[in-house]
Design a protein around this motif. Structure first.
Motif, mmCIF file in Angstrom:
data_model
loop_
_atom_site.group_PDB
_atom_site.id
_atom_site.type_symbol
_atom_site.label_atom_id
_atom_site.label_comp_id
_atom_site.label_asym_id
_atom_site.label_seq_id
_atom_site.Cartn_x
_atom_site.Cartn_y
_atom_site.Cartn_z
ATOM 1 N N GLU A 1 106.071 -72.887 -74.154
ATOM 2 C CA GLU A 1 106.394 -72.100 -75.344
ATOM 3 C C GLU A 1 105.238 -71.143 -75.632
ATOM 4 O O GLU A 1 104.093 -71.572 -75.754
ATOM 5 C CB GLU A 1 106.621 -73.045 -76.541
ATOM 6 N N ASN A 2 105.556 -69.854 -75.675
ATOM 7 C CA ASN A 2 104.537 -68.816 -75.908
ATOM 8 C C ASN A 2 103.389 -68.898 -74.900
ATOM 9 O O ASN A 2 102.214 -68.734 -75.240
ATOM 10 C CB ASN A 2 103.981 -68.923 -77.337
ATOM 11 N N GLY A 3 103.745 -69.182 -73.655
ATOM 12 C CA GLY A 3 102.755 -69.223 -72.598
ATOM 13 C C GLY A 3 101.937 -70.497 -72.518
ATOM 14 O O GLY A 3 101.052 -70.612 -71.678
ATOM 15 N N VAL A 4 102.226 -71.466 -73.389
ATOM 16 C CA VAL A 4 101.468 -72.725 -73.420
ATOM 17 C C VAL A 4 102.404 -73.887 -73.110
ATOM 18 O O VAL A 4 103.494 -73.988 -73.679
ATOM 19 C CB VAL A 4 100.810 -72.945 -74.799
ATOM 20 N N VAL A 5 101.992 -74.769 -72.205
ATOM 21 C CA VAL A 5 102.796 -75.939 -71.866
ATOM 22 C C VAL A 5 102.754 -76.941 -73.017
ATOM 23 O O VAL A 5 101.670 -77.300 -73.498
ATOM 24 C CB VAL A 5 102.305 -76.597 -70.568
ATOM 25 N N GLN A 6 103.924 -77.359 -73.448
ATOM 26 C CA GLN A 6 104.048 -78.293 -74.565
ATOM 27 C C GLN A 6 104.657 -79.607 -74.066
ATOM 28 O O GLN A 6 105.410 -79.632 -73.098
ATOM 29 C CB GLN A 6 104.964 -77.704 -75.649
#
Length: 327
Positions: A145-150
């Protein structure tokens, strides 16, 4: 003419820069054979990296609209406590060695091998018991999400009541040239989930309790999971609840009164489709009988009312099994 040449050049550049399997990721269904092949490559990577001792590829699947690819991994132990311990240790060891969270690595390798945009994929980690049934007390989804792994973890003691129902649907009767045969029938996921909702509405959609208005809500439905809540119940689990002395006094004067605890049931059903096994979990909660509490205002029935919840869960298994087999 110049505009057409410029457009053609852009398309050619895109084809060279982006793998064919991820260029038009809105519909991934045509690439399913490729994804199954790459799932085997993913398992080889797990084994080569040492993660295969803890994790194994369970399946790869597309959602109905074909736009999102899911990789389902399973932790190898079938015992929940062993699986949780192994997961925590594997994460700690990987972080210490690689200076990177294990969840991020699992996701990045998945996206790379499947050749899809991050927005079109997710990884899900489960634990299955010895019979192959999903254990709902452990669930780890991983996405970007938004370039960040969640990632989120549903891990811990299983205070919820497990649901494990094996059922045999009515066979299909066929008559060919005067000869009648019965063909074994398998139910799709939607057929099972629709049947469950029909059962819940029939059993708990109405009540004879004064000032109780049961509400059945389909919270979430995916390819394999159904979440349903039933709120504002009365004497469904806590069957011997009694009105307060004040309420009984009001009733003696000819007025209607009901201040027994309100009940809320939360169901999570897991059904992979075309099988005869339904699993999941049941959570029982109670709230004020004087006013209708918000969702956060309900408290778990465990451990104070465990015997009541056990009895209700047994009855649920028996009745829902009959309902599924009559579908």
């Amino acid at each position: 003419m110049k505009h057409h040449i410029a457009l053609l050049s852009v398309v050619c550049l895109l084809q060279m820069a982006v793998p064919a399997h991820s260029l038009f990721a809105q519909d991934l269904s045509e690439d399913l054979p490729f994804f199954h092949q790459q799932a085997q490559e993913y398992q080889r990577w797990l084994d080569k990296s040492g993660l295969g001792n803890a994790l194994a590829v369970k399946e790869i699947k597309l959602l109905k609209n074909g736009s999102e690819l899911e990789l389902h991994l399973r932790l190898r132990p079938s015992n929940l406590d062993s699986a949780i311990g192994l997961w925590k240790q594997t994460k700690a060891d990987f972080l210490a060695t690689n200076k990177q969270p294990l969840e991020e690595k699992l996701f990045r390798v998945f996206i790379h091998k499947m050749e899809i945009p991050p927005a079109n994929g997710n990884v899900q980690i489960y634990v299955f018991d010895k019979t192959g049934n999903y254990i709902p007390c452990f669930y780890v989804p991983i996405w970007e999400e938004n370039g960040v792994v969640q990632s989120e973890e549903t891990i811990g003691e299983c205070k919820d009541k497990p649901i494990e129902i094996r059922f045999k649907p009515q066979p299909i009767r066929q008559t060919i040239k005067g000869k009648t045969t019965f063909v074994e029938r398998q139910l799709t996921t939607d057929e099972v989930f629709d049947t469950i909702l029909s059962f819940l509405r029939s059993r708990y959609g109405r009540t004879e309790c004064h000032d109780r208005y049961p509400e059945i809500v389909e919270e979430l439905r995916t390819e394999t999971m159904l979440k349903v809540s039933v709120t504002d119940l009365c004497r469904v689990v806590l069957t011997d609840e009694q009105n307060s002395l004040w309420c009984k006094g009001v009733e003696s004067l000819g007025w209607k009164c009901n201040d027994v605890r309100r009940e809320r049931l939360e169901f999570e059903f897991f059904y992979p489709g075309n099988t005869k096994s339904l699993t999941g979990k049941l959570t029982g909660k109670f709230g004020s009988g004087v006013y209708r509490p918000r969702k956060s205002g309900y408290m778990d029935m465990e451990p104070d009312f465990e015997d009541y919840l056990d009895a209700f869960n047994l009855k649920l298994h028996q009745e829902l099994k009959v309902w599924l087999e009559r579908n």
